[in-house]
Scaffold this motif. Structure first.
Motif, PDB file in Angstrom:
ATOM      1  N   SER A 104       0.831  -1.205   0.000  1.00  0.00           N
ATOM      2  CA  SER A 104       0.000   0.000   0.000  1.00  0.00           C
ATOM      3  C   SER A 104       0.868   1.259   0.000  1.00  0.00           C
ATOM      4  O   SER A 104       0.600   2.205  -0.740  1.00  0.00           O
ATOM      5  CB  SER A 104      -0.948  -0.011   1.199  1.00  0.00           C
ATOM      6  OG  SER A 104      -0.229  -0.286   2.370  1.00  0.00           O
ATOM      7  N   THR A 105       1.935   1.249   0.788  1.00  0.00           N
ATOM      8  CA  THR A 105       2.780   2.454   0.885  1.00  0.00           C
ATOM      9  C   THR A 105       3.365   2.798  -0.483  1.00  0.00           C
ATOM     10  O   THR A 105       3.354   3.967  -0.904  1.00  0.00           O
ATOM     11  CB  THR A 105       3.970   2.185   1.840  1.00  0.00           C
ATOM     12  OG1 THR A 105       3.504   1.372   2.897  1.00  0.00           O
ATOM     13  CG2 THR A 105       4.593   3.438   2.350  1.00  0.00           C
ATOM     14  N   MET A 135       2.404 -10.132  -3.443  1.00  0.00           N
ATOM     15  CA  MET A 135       1.237  -9.275  -3.173  1.00  0.00           C
ATOM     16  C   MET A 135       0.455  -9.793  -1.962  1.00  0.00           C
ATOM     17  O   MET A 135       0.053 -10.957  -1.924  1.00  0.00           O
ATOM     18  CB  MET A 135       0.299  -9.225  -4.389  1.00  0.00           C
ATOM     19  CG  MET A 135      -0.940  -8.358  -4.138  1.00  0.00           C
ATOM     20  SD  MET A 135      -1.961  -8.111  -5.624  1.00  0.00           S
ATOM     21  CE  MET A 135      -2.826  -9.684  -5.725  1.00  0.00           C
ATOM     22  N   ASP A 136       0.247  -8.905  -0.990  1.00  0.00           N
ATOM     23  CA  ASP A 136      -0.670  -9.183   0.114  1.00  0.00           C
ATOM     24  C   ASP A 136      -1.998  -8.567  -0.330  1.00  0.00           C
ATOM     25  O   ASP A 136      -2.192  -7.349  -0.253  1.00  0.00           O
ATOM     26  CB  ASP A 136      -0.122  -8.522   1.390  1.00  0.00           C
ATOM     27  CG  ASP A 136      -1.108  -8.595   2.547  1.00  0.00           C
ATOM     28  OD1 ASP A 136      -2.302  -8.883   2.314  1.00  0.00           O
ATOM     29  OD2 ASP A 136      -0.679  -8.334   3.681  1.00  0.00           O
ATOM     30  N   GLY A 141      -5.531  -4.393  -1.950  1.00  0.00           N
ATOM     31  CA  GLY A 141      -6.933  -4.083  -2.241  1.00  0.00           C
ATOM     32  C   GLY A 141      -7.414  -2.869  -1.443  1.00  0.00           C
ATOM     33  O   GLY A 141      -8.082  -1.988  -1.986  1.00  0.00           O
ATOM     34  N   ARG A 142      -7.043  -2.829  -0.152  1.00  0.00           N
ATOM     35  CA  ARG A 142      -7.446  -1.678   0.685  1.00  0.00           C
ATOM     36  C   ARG A 142      -6.851  -0.377   0.146  1.00  0.00           C
ATOM     37  O   ARG A 142      -7.526   0.647   0.075  1.00  0.00           O
ATOM     38  CB  ARG A 142      -6.976  -1.888   2.142  1.00  0.00           C
ATOM     39  CG  ARG A 142      -8.033  -2.516   3.043  1.00  0.00           C
ATOM     40  CD  ARG A 142      -7.621  -2.458   4.508  1.00  0.00           C
ATOM     41  NE  ARG A 142      -6.305  -3.049   4.770  1.00  0.00           N
ATOM     42  CZ  ARG A 142      -6.058  -4.349   4.913  1.00  0.00           C
ATOM     43  NH1 ARG A 142      -7.048  -5.213   4.835  1.00  0.00           N
ATOM     44  NH2 ARG A 142      -4.832  -4.798   5.149  1.00  0.00           N
ATOM     45  N   ALA A 143      -5.593  -0.439  -0.282  1.00  0.00           N
ATOM     46  CA  ALA A 143      -4.934   0.781  -0.799  1.00  0.00           C
ATOM     47  C   ALA A 143      -5.643   1.257  -2.068  1.00  0.00           C
ATOM     48  O   ALA A 143      -5.861   2.461  -2.262  1.00  0.00           O
ATOM     49  CB  ALA A 143      -3.471   0.497  -1.100  1.00  0.00           C
ATOM     50  N   LEU A 144      -6.015   0.310  -2.935  1.00  0.00           N
ATOM     51  CA  LEU A 144      -6.670   0.684  -4.194  1.00  0.00           C
ATOM     52  C   LEU A 144      -8.043   1.288  -3.911  1.00  0.00           C
ATOM     53  O   LEU A 144      -8.419   2.322  -4.493  1.00  0.00           O
ATOM     54  CB  LEU A 144      -6.765  -0.536  -5.119  1.00  0.00           C
ATOM     55  CG  LEU A 144      -5.404  -1.085  -5.603  1.00  0.00           C
ATOM     56  CD1 LEU A 144      -5.580  -2.418  -6.347  1.00  0.00           C
ATOM     57  CD2 LEU A 144      -4.677  -0.083  -6.496  1.00  0.00           C
ATOM     58  N   LEU A 169      -7.362 -10.593  -6.148  1.00  0.00           N
ATOM     59  CA  LEU A 169      -7.364  -9.170  -5.778  1.00  0.00           C
ATOM     60  C   LEU A 169      -8.795  -8.656  -5.612  1.00  0.00           C
ATOM     61  O   LEU A 169      -9.105  -7.955  -4.646  1.00  0.00           O
ATOM     62  CB  LEU A 169      -6.613  -8.362  -6.851  1.00  0.00           C
ATOM     63  CG  LEU A 169      -6.504  -6.862  -6.600  1.00  0.00           C
ATOM     64  CD1 LEU A 169      -5.778  -6.557  -5.291  1.00  0.00           C
ATOM     65  CD2 LEU A 169      -5.784  -6.174  -7.767  1.00  0.00           C
ATOM     66  N   GLN A 170      -9.680  -9.062  -6.554  1.00  0.00           N
ATOM     67  CA  GLN A 170     -11.070  -8.583  -6.471  1.00  0.00           C
ATOM     68  C   GLN A 170     -11.745  -9.057  -5.180  1.00  0.00           C
ATOM     69  O   GLN A 170     -12.583  -8.340  -4.624  1.00  0.00           O
ATOM     70  CB  GLN A 170     -11.866  -9.059  -7.696  1.00  0.00           C
ATOM     71  CG  GLN A 170     -13.264  -8.480  -7.780  1.00  0.00           C
ATOM     72  CD  GLN A 170     -13.270  -6.961  -8.004  1.00  0.00           C
ATOM     73  OE1 GLN A 170     -13.101  -6.506  -9.109  1.00  0.00           O
ATOM     74  NE2 GLN A 170     -13.463  -6.183  -6.947  1.00  0.00           N
ATOM     75  N   SER A 171     -11.336 -10.226  -4.690  1.00  0.00           N
ATOM     76  CA  SER A 171     -11.961 -10.750  -3.464  1.00  0.00           C
ATOM     77  C   SER A 171     -11.600  -9.909  -2.247  1.00  0.00           C
ATOM     78  O   SER A 171     -12.205 -10.042  -1.191  1.00  0.00           O
ATOM     79  CB  SER A 171     -11.539 -12.209  -3.231  1.00  0.00           C
ATOM     80  OG  SER A 171     -10.196 -12.270  -2.773  1.00  0.00           O
ATOM     81  N   ARG A 172     -10.593  -9.045  -2.368  1.00  0.00           N
ATOM     82  CA  ARG A 172     -10.140  -8.226  -1.222  1.00  0.00           C
ATOM     83  C   ARG A 172     -10.392  -6.732  -1.423  1.00  0.00           C
ATOM     84  O   ARG A 172      -9.861  -5.915  -0.694  1.00  0.00           O
ATOM     85  CB  ARG A 172      -8.633  -8.426  -0.981  1.00  0.00           C
ATOM     86  CG  ARG A 172      -8.228  -9.854  -0.741  1.00  0.00           C
ATOM     87  CD  ARG A 172      -8.768 -10.382   0.595  1.00  0.00           C
ATOM     88  NE  ARG A 172      -8.046 -11.573   0.998  1.00  0.00           N
ATOM     89  CZ  ARG A 172      -8.300 -12.809   0.546  1.00  0.00           C
ATOM     90  NH1 ARG A 172      -9.289 -13.000  -0.310  1.00  0.00           N
ATOM     91  NH2 ARG A 172      -7.593 -13.835   0.965  1.00  0.00           N
ATOM     92  N   MET A 173     -11.157  -6.380  -2.461  1.00  0.00           N
ATOM     93  CA  MET A 173     -11.447  -4.950  -2.658  1.00  0.00           C
ATOM     94  C   MET A 173     -12.871  -4.783  -3.180  1.00  0.00           C
ATOM     95  O   MET A 173     -13.430  -5.696  -3.785  1.00  0.00           O
ATOM     96  CB  MET A 173     -10.427  -4.306  -3.611  1.00  0.00           C
ATOM     97  CG  MET A 173     -10.383  -4.913  -4.997  1.00  0.00           C
ATOM     98  SD  MET A 173      -8.998  -4.283  -5.997  1.00  0.00           S
ATOM     99  CE  MET A 173      -9.705  -2.740  -6.553  1.00  0.00           C
TER     100      MET A 173
END
Ligand SMILES: NC(=O)c1ccc[n+]([C@@H]2O[C@H](COP(=O)([O-])OP(=O)(O)OC[C@H]3O[C@@H](n4cnc5c(N)ncnc54)[C@H](OP(=O)(O)O)[C@@H]3O)[C@@H](O)[C@H]2O)c1
Length: 297
Positions: A104-105, A135-136, A141-144, A169-173
């Motif tokens: 994210s950073t 990738m975590d 996903g939270r950052a996006l 990725l979609q499952s986490r955003m």
């Protein structure tokens, strides 16, 4: 020029202009960059594809300078940019190895740099450039999602992702992943059969095709069969070979958006003409057979 809706807030032109090679041009003056933007706009090609790393981190700045000199252009274009590849470069003397960073950073910091270099409030589309083995997905996903909530990015996509990378990725955003930019051309047509385009159609993820002219390899000596088939088909349709190569992509039902890469004003001026070419099923298969090097099974 046809328009393609990626979300409620973002529409792109069906043909996109890519700026990977912008800094490689012999003329990188602001005037010449503007001339290329205008050559696209005059055909309705309004969407410009960038990445933080293009031109060894110089391309967004070149584009930004051209936009600063002609600010009216900003209202006429959509900007796509990418991040997560970290290059070994003089600009990052402490970096030891080329790598990916989807933390994210890193993502937030790269987006903020892109916005500053191009002096725009938001990117129309942010793409993660390459799938990152580290990738975590929760963190990324939270950052996006946060970039969208903060108004720094309007829509999110990915590039070079396989269907399983997209699903994770979609499952986490919560923001829908609206596009996947992948390599597709007459010389790189695996996406037609490996599930990439099938997944995109099933999930309404707009596929963008990078290097649609195979980075120029469609025009050099090593692909005689494809070149001959393209030349014959172009002659039959009274168009150029590059327009025919683009038309072959446009004819696919996944509604592929080709991302063109020429630095040559005359070649840029031809892109839009590809939209007027209508290929029959048999025409399409003549070119596909040449690309496969044999008839379909
Ligand atoms: N997401 C990714 O991983 C990724 C990877 C690669 C690229 N991209 C994106 O895709 C965009 C397009 O990629 P690309 O530049 O490889 O696209 P391309 O359109 O397949 O290739 C452009 C190259 O082909 C040459 N060319 C075009 N027409 C020609 C002709 N008639 N005869 C001889 N050479 C010709 C151009 O030279 P001239 O300049 O002389 O016309 C240029 O060097 C990039 O700008 C970037 O935005 C994304």
């Amino acid at each position: 020029m046809e328009r393609v809706s990626l979300s409620d807030s973002v529409e792109l032109s069906r043909i996109i202009y890519g700026m990977w090679r912008l800094a490689d041009d012999t003329d990188t003056s602001t005037k010449h960059v503007q001339a290329k933007i205008e050559a696209n706009l005059s055909q309705g090609i309004t969407s410009m594809d960038q990445a933080d790393i293009y031109g060894d981190y110089e391309s967004e700045a070149l584009f930004g300078k051209a936009l600063a000199a002609a600010p009216h252009l900003k209202d006429q274009i959509e900007i796509i940019s990418k991040c997560d590849i970290a290059l070994v470069s003089d600009k990052y003397p402490d970096r030891r190895v080329k790598h990916y960073d989807t933390s994210s950073t890193y993502i937030v910091s790269q987006v903020e740099t892109s916005l500053k270099l191009m002096d725009v409030e938001a990117l129309d589309v942010l793409l993660l450039h390459r799938p990152d083995p580290l990738m975590d997905a929760g963190d990324t996903g939270r950052a996006l999602d946060m970039l969208v909530e903060d108004g720094k990015v309007k829509t999110i996509g990915v590039s070079n992702f396989k269907p399983w990378d997209i699903s994770l990725l979609q499952s986490r955003m919560s923001t829908p992943i609206c596009t996947n930019q992948i390599e597709i051309s007459l010389l790189a047509h695996e996406a037609l059969t490996n599930g990439d385009l099938a997944f995109a159609q099933e999930h309404q993820i707009a596929p963008m095709a990078w290097s649609p002219l195979a980075g120029g390899s469609l025009f050099n000596g090593s692909n005689a069969k494809v070149q001959a088939a393209l030349a014959d088909m172009a002659e039959a349709h009274n168009c150029s070979t590059s327009q025919m190569a683009i038309a072959w992509l446009l004819a696919h039902p996944a509604d592929i958006l080709p991302v063109m890469g020429s630095n040559n004003l005359d070649r840029i001026a031809e892109f839009g003409g590809a939209m007027d070419i209508s290929l029959s099923r048999e025409d399409w298969f003549v070119l596909y057979e040449a690309a496969l090097g044999q008839e379909v099974p």
